[in-house]
Design a protein around this motif. Structure first.
Motif, PDB file in Angstrom:
ATOM      1  N   UNK A  16       0.117  16.924 -34.823  1.00 33.84           N
ATOM      2  CA  UNK A  16      -1.269  17.175 -35.219  1.00 33.84           C
ATOM      3  C   UNK A  16      -2.150  17.135 -33.983  1.00 33.84           C
ATOM      4  N   UNK A  27      -0.998  13.794 -32.400  1.00 34.31           N
ATOM      5  CA  UNK A  27      -0.411  12.793 -33.274  1.00 34.31           C
ATOM      6  C   UNK A  27       1.006  13.167 -33.670  1.00 34.31           C
ATOM      7  N   UNK A  28       1.968  12.360 -33.219  1.00 35.70           N
ATOM      8  CA  UNK A  28       3.362  12.515 -33.610  1.00 35.70           C
ATOM      9  C   UNK A  28       3.667  11.461 -34.683  1.00 35.70           C
ATOM     10  N   UNK A  68      -1.277  11.132 -41.002  1.00 35.89           N
ATOM     11  CA  UNK A  68      -1.585  12.448 -41.543  1.00 35.89           C
ATOM     12  C   UNK A  68      -1.883  12.456 -43.053  1.00 35.89           C
ATOM     13  N   UNK A  72      -6.962  12.685 -38.952  1.00 32.98           N
ATOM     14  CA  UNK A  72      -5.625  12.434 -39.509  1.00 32.98           C
ATOM     15  C   UNK A  72      -4.592  12.963 -38.527  1.00 32.98           C
ATOM     16  N   UNK A  73      -3.795  12.041 -37.996  1.00 36.03           N
ATOM     17  CA  UNK A  73      -2.939  12.381 -36.860  1.00 36.03           C
ATOM     18  C   UNK A  73      -1.591  11.675 -36.939  1.00 36.03           C
ATOM     19  N   UNK A  74      -0.544  12.430 -37.195  1.00 40.77           N
ATOM     20  CA  UNK A  74       0.818  11.903 -37.123  1.00 40.77           C
ATOM     21  C   UNK A  74       0.971  10.605 -37.881  1.00 40.77           C
ATOM     22  N   UNK A  96      -0.376   7.446 -37.008  1.00 45.26           N
ATOM     23  CA  UNK A  96      -1.259   6.348 -36.582  1.00 45.26           C
ATOM     24  C   UNK A  96      -1.441   5.356 -37.735  1.00 45.26           C
TER      25      UNK A  96
END
Lengths: 265, 265, 265, 265
Positions: free
Chosen positions: B140, B189-190, C149, C176-178, C180
């Motif tokens: 992301x 973001x992984x 996400x 919204x990221x992976x 986190x």
């Protein structure tokens, strides 16, 4: 779908097993661990033993092996892998030089990748830091790594970054704070701007994603000894080639006669 | 030492003038500004006027011109530059498409570089983000830019990053906070790790460092239209080539006869 | 050592159970969960059922109950807790107003603490943001929250921060990221400086530490309805009192006669 | 509107002069500087000289004086200020102990505030760090300060933070990077969460905002020696008092008869 065997089932190994198990590109066929005790996943488990490992491989054939165990294991399985041409991704850090030589020699007979920092993010950090260092050698560089309170030594990744950037160990700062899984920051100080490259590890499963990427790329390589740096380089070189092809049409070469003809005197 | 003329002497132009003045690689010969009023530096100042600019150039010859004025100026000095083969670095953002076409056309006769974000750091951010996007298309991506309270629109740099990464404008967040000079962050973001690339502007003088880098690189290029992205790409390509040469000797190609000979059947 | 019962054994509940189990200040006596299935820890497990819960409590007495289940559970155990004067820490977010009223009413008979954000760090963030807002009402404020996400809605914590700071919802950014786990940042923009308060969640076990802190503090309170904010306020007020006592001796009150006598005319 | 005189017109002094000049709460009446040379602002300038300073004050009366000069100046103007009961805000760092004693003694006759870190943000950082340290003494603490390449020693602010938090100097990291104006970060590491408090200086004008705040607060104090910490404490104590008043009505004290009456046996 690549058939995979996993060697090592400690904390990292367990996390990697989960990732491989859920990845549709791979079939995790078995796990070899010291104790031989059953795994949480419903998968055959064996003990790693050089005398019987060849037979195990013949009975349970795989395309590739991923090693998250320890620096000694490769001597148990190396010859069996070499003879069968099985791909090997080893994510062990701290191999003695003699062991590394042995692993490089395996690369004469099969496809081998060795990387002490198998995550994609860290390898990207290494590469992009190196690029910025090359573009702006005059910028000051500092490396800050933050890990959980009990991590004893300087992170191997931070040492590797310092090595790649050719900066002195004095420019590594190691902070130990509570339960931080792992944070690496490379800071480039310019006179009027600052660039920060930060990698935060969330969970050990990141090793799994990196190992999967490495195995997938390795499958496209020729026989030999490879590193994750080098595989990423290849991806980027392709990218740059493509970018170059997208740049505007070739510039007109300076030519005084043409110029004289085109422009009003 | 390259002789340079500077066009534009607003806030950015003044900062750039100071940087060029102090850089031993360059001699800042004159400044052209709308008002023609004297500059703080002890350097000749002229008014930009298409009718007389050619005569000014002949009397005050330079190797390159750097433009930090506005979108209209290039029409005042373009032909004079074209006819004399003077190098041009223009750092104006927001050129209309027709003006960009005109500038590209100047590239038929002389070396031209146009970049709306002339700082090294931002151009590195663009390039490395692009590389990571290519390696990890599944991650992301979010772009966050922070600037002083009164900056009205979304930063052009953030829009450019979004464009280069091929992410939707929805993934740009613009925050307006007090007196922040300029901060751009690209977050990847992984599932189990996060990568953050952050650029902080400290002062406008960063434009000067970037313009100096661009002019120095442009001097090594052929006649044509160039971008800072592309010049950085060239530097990196050289780096990668060198890196490739440093990797271990070419792997042994898989060869069943050799293998048969070396290994026990 | 306080005897504790835990209600709820989902992901958060399991993490909390582990923390309480390892904390020498507490004895985790039992777990009540919907399914009644055994827990990973070797501790009695019961099903939560209003008809029999009083008997369970009499047979398995505790000093306090910690609830990490859902918005409905309190109706199952509330009266049993009220009648026995058992302390209650509930960490549920999203209670309907009527349920909150019911919980406040429990505070008439026993010590109750309700907090949707039970971590120490988040509650500190709330409090210190509020202090800075009070000192510097002219500063711009932005709240940025980053989560995995799939988190669907704006974080309740971010909404609570906005409420406490009296800033509009427009000033919350949700990324919204992976994977986190949870990051909250409150940024204060001043004309010539910037303050950033950042909270990073590492693991759900943070809820356990917060619940343990809350229970320990609650044990020192009088009967009533409390919040974690308020308990922290108490700690800080003590701190400030102590700080005030450490400041230099009381200043001499301005007094012209004294001054005239002490100083040369 | 408070009439102000400014002592010191170096880089910090000039920035402060600009801020005071633009602030409608203050009238900047004059500047005293070593050289006596004219200022950029159209304001009377004098040389600081103990023999004549009293006369200057009588001819150019002010309510308060702000000192951004050096550790020696106070001996030139101290007695003149004391005799006239003029407020004094001094933002000098590094006073010898004897000079500090002298300044404290001035507080017997007039309102004096001394702070080596006069910015609001830094003082907030000090205070909130102290609060978190008090709430969570078990958390690991690290202080990281980043400044421009040529700053020679560890930042005084970082040393002050370490002192206030009672952590060892080993837990201060000083990084020197390009042109960073000034960044201070205090990191609290918990087992399952991390809190970061970050202060970024953008420009020296932040000193002006802090000095203006200090002078405005000082005008409300009694005669005596004050610090910015203490003035902020006062603001926060008011805040907490107000917060306490907003908390729910006093809890019902446990009372078995009342309880017996209200609840079913």
């Amino acid at each position: 779908m690549l058939k995979i065997g996993l060697i090592g089932y400690g904390k990292a190994g367990q996390a990697v097993a989960g990732v491989l198990h859920d990845d549709p590109r791979f079939e995790l066929c078995w796990i070899a661990r010291r104790s031989g005790a059953p795994a949480e996943l419903d998968i055959p488990v064996t003990t790693l033993d050089s005398a019987s490992f060849g037979d195990w491989l013949d009975a349970n054939p795989v395309d590739g092996i991923i090693d998250f165990s320890d620096v000694d294991s490769v001597h148990q399985y190396g010859e069996a892998v070499r003879q069968r041409g099985i791909m090997l991704v080893t994510a062990i850090s701290g191999y003695p030089e003699a062991t590394l030589d042995y692993i490089r020699d395996l690369g004469r007979n099969t496809r081998v990748l060795s990387s002490p920092n198998i995550t994609l993010g860290i390898n990207f950090l290494l590469l992009s830091s190196k690029i910025l260092r090359r573009i702006a050698p005059f910028a000051d560089v500092e490396i800050v790594e933050q890990h959980f309170r009990d991590k004893p030594e300087i992170s191997g990744t931070a040492r590797r970054i310092a090595e790649v950037l050719d900066v002195d160990r004095d420019h590594i700062t190691s902070l130990r704070l509570g339960g931080i899984v792992g944070r690496h920051e490379v800071i480039f100080g310019f006179p009027y701007q600052t660039v920060r490259l930060i990698h935060d590890s969330i969970r050990r499963e990141a090793f799994g994603t990196g190992a999967a990427f490495a195995m997938e790329q390795l499958a496209r390589c020729e026989i030999g000894f490879h590193t994750l740096d080098e595989l990423l380089l290849r991806v980027i070189r392709d990218e740059l080639q493509e970018a170059a092809e997208l740049t505007p049409p070739p510039a007109v070469r300076r030519d005084s006669s043409a110029r004289a003809g085109r422009l009003p005197a």
